[in-house]
Every structure is written in structure tokens, then in C-alpha cells.
Scaffold this active site. Structure first.
Site, short mmCIF file in Angstrom:
data_model
loop_
_atom_site.label_atom_id
_atom_site.label_comp_id
_atom_site.label_asym_id
_atom_site.label_seq_id
_atom_site.Cartn_x
_atom_site.Cartn_y
_atom_site.Cartn_z
N HIS A 91 0.87 -1.11 0.11
CA HIS A 91 -0.05 -0.18 -0.04
C HIS A 91 0.82 1.31 0.00
O HIS A 91 1.23 1.68 1.01
CB HIS A 91 -0.83 -0.11 1.27
CG HIS A 91 -1.79 0.89 1.25
ND1 HIS A 91 -3.26 0.83 1.61
CD2 HIS A 91 -1.92 2.32 0.73
CE1 HIS A 91 -3.85 1.86 1.50
NE2 HIS A 91 -3.11 2.84 1.19
N HIS A 144 1.32 5.28 -1.75
CA HIS A 144 0.83 6.37 -2.52
C HIS A 144 2.36 7.24 -2.86
O HIS A 144 3.00 7.70 -2.35
CB HIS A 144 0.10 7.56 -1.53
CG HIS A 144 -1.11 7.09 -1.10
ND1 HIS A 144 -2.28 7.02 -1.85
CD2 HIS A 144 -1.36 6.42 -0.05
CE1 HIS A 144 -3.10 6.26 -1.15
NE2 HIS A 144 -2.55 6.06 -0.01
N LYS A 149 -9.14 -0.60 -6.35
CA LYS A 149 -9.11 -0.04 -4.74
C LYS A 149 -10.52 0.65 -4.79
O LYS A 149 -10.88 1.46 -5.44
CB LYS A 149 -7.86 0.77 -4.69
CG LYS A 149 -8.03 1.68 -3.41
CD LYS A 149 -7.71 0.78 -2.17
CE LYS A 149 -7.78 1.80 -0.74
NZ LYS A 149 -6.61 2.46 -0.33
N HIS A 205 -10.69 0.84 1.51
CA HIS A 205 -10.45 1.61 2.37
C HIS A 205 -11.85 1.39 3.41
O HIS A 205 -12.84 1.72 3.02
CB HIS A 205 -10.27 3.06 1.90
CG HIS A 205 -9.99 3.90 3.28
ND1 HIS A 205 -9.20 4.57 3.36
CD2 HIS A 205 -10.94 4.35 4.21
CE1 HIS A 205 -9.14 5.21 4.25
NE2 HIS A 205 -10.32 5.24 4.95
N HIS A 233 -5.04 -1.03 5.86
CA HIS A 233 -4.67 -0.21 6.93
C HIS A 233 -5.80 -0.32 8.22
O HIS A 233 -6.24 0.62 8.75
CB HIS A 233 -4.73 1.18 6.43
CG HIS A 233 -5.50 1.83 5.74
ND1 HIS A 233 -6.67 1.87 6.06
CD2 HIS A 233 -5.45 2.57 4.52
CE1 HIS A 233 -7.39 2.24 4.88
NE2 HIS A 233 -6.50 2.97 4.26
N ASP A 254 1.05 2.55 3.61
CA ASP A 254 0.09 3.47 3.54
C ASP A 254 0.81 4.98 3.52
O ASP A 254 0.44 6.02 4.04
CB ASP A 254 -1.09 3.75 4.20
CG ASP A 254 -2.18 4.65 3.81
OD1 ASP A 254 -2.29 4.94 2.61
OD2 ASP A 254 -3.09 5.08 4.69
O1 DOR Z 1 -4.18 9.09 5.59
C1 DOR Z 1 -4.50 8.81 4.38
N1 DOR Z 1 -3.90 9.18 3.41
N2 DOR Z 1 -5.39 7.59 4.03
C2 DOR Z 1 -5.67 7.56 3.15
O2 DOR Z 1 -6.39 6.46 2.99
C3 DOR Z 1 -5.19 8.04 1.71
C4 DOR Z 1 -3.99 8.72 2.07
C5 DOR Z 1 -3.66 9.81 0.87
O3 DOR Z 1 -3.78 9.44 -0.02
O4 DOR Z 1 -2.93 10.68 1.35
ZN ZN Z 2 -3.71 4.98 1.33
#
Ligand code: DOR
Ligand code: ZN
Length: 344
Positions: free
Chosen positions: A14, A16, A103, A142, A179, A252
Site C-alpha cells: 500500500h 502512495h 481499490k 479503504h 490499514h 500507506d
Molecule cells: O491518511 C491517508 N492518506 N489515508 C488514506 O486512505 C489516503 C492517504 C493519502 O492518499 O494521502
Molecule cells: Zn492509502
């Protein structure tokens, strides 16, 4: 005492990675220690919704990897965002473009979920999920719902009946509750069939709600799902260190520029990529379970996804260091704090 540990290269299920200049900034950290990373599709301005988007984003990531001074063997695992208007045709195209998973962001629960899924019960979304199941794509969720009169800390618990419904309706689809942050969610995942697993982040193993709002508001700990109570955190630590294959790493890691975090309506996300194996080693060592770290970070995720284990390894050495305050305009988890383990 163990002063050095060697781990198979990690699978971070996971991540980003974002796009543009932020992508180039954050990707090298994960690529340094992970063999693969699940690339989350909630990018902006271009979200990853179709096969064409998958091809574009994979190219972006590959270009960023090519520009890295140190070449590591790293493979991004691609995903698409599943919205109310995602069709079986879009699933087929995304799958052929290389997406391994879809997702779901329920509407309005986190960063860039403004066009998230509204209806988990519609016949059209069932058709989309069936199309995913039929090609073997995983459903990543999520697991929170934003309902009227539901506190942010209860959103995960409120989602659990939906998880149960999906697990029953699609017993042959692999589902990952991402998460996971509460005791009840961990227990639900344990009770559900072998098709349901959960990722656990490093920051949810470390933080409680007190670390977000209990001692002054700490925007760099703000994330969704919110860190919860001590009992929830204890349960997560037990799950991660238990050797149960249903629980594996999904960091995450969610970088946001400092000014987007330190403002009136700060973005949610904790940027753990620069310290991930180091923080995990500390948590696992504290519970006397360092020998279970490799299964959690480098084995169970691959097995659940049906992937071969990564080749290659990384080493961590016990040697105190202080985490940089800011990296490329983003404040990493544990900024300014001492950590006990370093990547060698
Ligand atoms: O805290 C988070 N940030 N939770 C998420 O589900 C997305 C993520 C983000 O993309 O910044
Ligand atoms: Zn995430």
C-alpha cells in the site's frame, strides 16, 4: 543481542507514490528496500481509473525509477480506483494493462475520495466485482464509512457489516481490508474466510489518537483511518507479530507537502517511506518478535497476492540515528526523533 538483521526485500502492499515531482522525490525510498509496491490510484489531477491510466502511471513510475542514481530492482504493482461508474469492460481493460487490483474508497472518507464509491449494494457494482473476481484481480478496500452522527473514530467499525456482506457474496475474490486500525476489524478479518486479509501500517503500530490530538494537534500524525485506542494498537501489534498470514505490510506511506499538512484543514496521510523498515524493526524488537518481521514484510503479502517471493535482501544494523526534519518539502514520520535501526 542481535545487531544486524537481514530481510528479504519487502513487499509494501500500500503506497502512495503520487505523480510529477513528488513521485520522483518519494519513490527512491520505497525502491531502496522493497522489491514491489502497490501503487495506489488516488492520484491527482489524473486519477487511475482505466487501462489507459494504468499504462500512463506505470510509465511515470518507470521513468522515475530510470532517473534514480542507484538502480534497484523494483516493480510497481498497478491498481485502479473502483467508482460507481466502473464497468466490467473497464476492469477487463485495466487487467490487460497490468492492474492486479481495484481499490475502493468509500465516498468522502479520505484524501481524494471525493468521487469515491457511494453504493456497495448496487447490481452494477456487483457486476464489476464479479468481473474482477473472474480475472483474479484483488479488491482492496479503504474500510470506513462516513455516516451521519458517526465519529471519525467509529468509521471503520461501521464499515465492517459491508466487509462481511462482500466476503459472503464473493467468496472467491481476494479482499484486503487496508490499514486496519481497530480491534474489532482485526477480529472480523480473523473470522472471515481465507479470501480476506488485512494490511497494517507502521504508523498504526506506533500511534494512538493521543499522538494526533492529545498533546497539541500534530498534523503529521493525522491520517485516515485515525489511530485509535491503546487496546486497538496492542491488537494490531499482536496481529502483525503473530505469524498469522492474513496480516501483512501495507505502509500507506502518504506524502503531502508540508504546507498542505500544517494549515487550517490539513491533508490526511503519514509519510513513512523514509523510515519504514527501521520503524518496523523497532516495533518488532520491542515485542521480542524480530524473527517474525520478514514474514510480515516480505512473505505473507506476496503469498496472498499469489506472487513469487522477492529475490535479494536488505540489512538493518543497530545504530542510533536522527530522522531528517524534512525531505523534499515533506515531513517524514518520526522527523527529528532518534531511531535505533539503520539501513546498511
Ligand atoms: O491518511 C491517508 N492518506 N489515508 C488514506 O486512505 C489516503 C492517504 C493519502 O492518499 O494521502
Ligand atoms: Zn492509502
Amino acid at each position: 543481542m542481535n545487531d544486524r538483521i537481514t530481510l528479504r526485500r519487502l513487499d509494501d502492499m500500500h503506497c502512495h507514490f503520487r505523480a510529477g515531482s513528488l513521485l520522483k522525490e518519494v519513490l527512491p525510498f520505497t525502491a531502496q528496500y522493497a522489491g514491489r509496491g502497490i501503487a495506489m490510484p488516488n492520484t491527482r489531477p489524473r486519477a487511475i481509473l482505466t487501462g489507459k491510466d494504468v499504462v500512463w502511471y506505470q510509465d511515470e513510475i518507470r521513468r522515475a525509477l530510470d532517473e534514480m542514481p542507484h538502480r534497484h530492482s523494483f516493480e510497481p504493482l498497478m491498481t485502479i480506483e473502483i467508482r460507481d461508474n466502473t464497468t466490467p469492460q473497464m476492469i477487463a481493460e485495466a487487467y490487460h494493462a497490468g492492474a492486479v487490483a481495484g481499490k475502493v474508497y468509500p465516498l468522502g472518507v479520505t484524501t481524494n475520495s471525493d468521487e469515491g464509491l457511494r453504493n456497495f449494494e448496487s447490481e452494477s457494482i456487483a457486476e464489476t466485482f464479479r468481473a474482477m473476481r473472474d480475472v483474479g484481480m484483488l479488491l482492496l478496500i479503504h474500510g470506513e464509512l462516513d455516516r451521519e452522527r458517526t465519529l471519525v473514530t467509529k468509521r471503520e467499525e461501521v464499515f465492517l457489516p459491508t466487509l462481511l456482506m462482500l466476503a459472503e457474496k464473493f467468496p472467491n475474490m481476494k479482499i484486503v481490508l487496508e490499514h486496519v486500525s481497530t480491534r474489532v476489524a482485526v477480529e472480523s478479518v480473523r473470522q472471515l474466510g481465507q479470501n480476506v486479509a488485512a494490511t497494517i501500517t507502521a504508523h498504526h503500530l506506533c500511534l494512538t489518537l493521543n499522538d494526533v490530538v492529545g498533546y497539541g494537534i500534530q498534523p503529521h500524525h493525522g491520517c485516515m483511518p485515525m489511530p485509535k485506542d491503546f487496546d486497538d494498537r496492542d491488537t494490531l501489534i499482536v496481529a502483525a507479530t503473530s505469524g498469522e498470514p492474513k496480516f501483512f505490510l501495507g505502509s500507506d506511506t502518504a506524502p503531502h507537502p508540508r504546507e498542505k499538512k500544517e494549515c487550517a484543514k490539513g491533508a490526511c496521510g503519514v509519510y513513512t517511506a523514509p523510515v519504514l523498515p527501521q520503524v518496523l524493526a523497532e516495533v518488532f524488537e520491542k515485542t521480542g518478535k524480530l524473527d517474525r518481521l520478514e514474514d510480515f514484510s516480505s512473505r505473507f503479502g506476496a503469498e496472498f497476492y499469489g506472487l513469487p517471493l522477492n529475490d535479494g535482501s536488505i540489512s538493518l544494523i543497530k545504530s542510533e540515528w536522527v530522522v531528517t526534519e524534512q525531505i523534499g518539502g515533506v515531513v517524514p514520520f518520526r522527523a527529528g526523533a532518534k531511531l535505533q535501526w539503520q539501513l546498511s
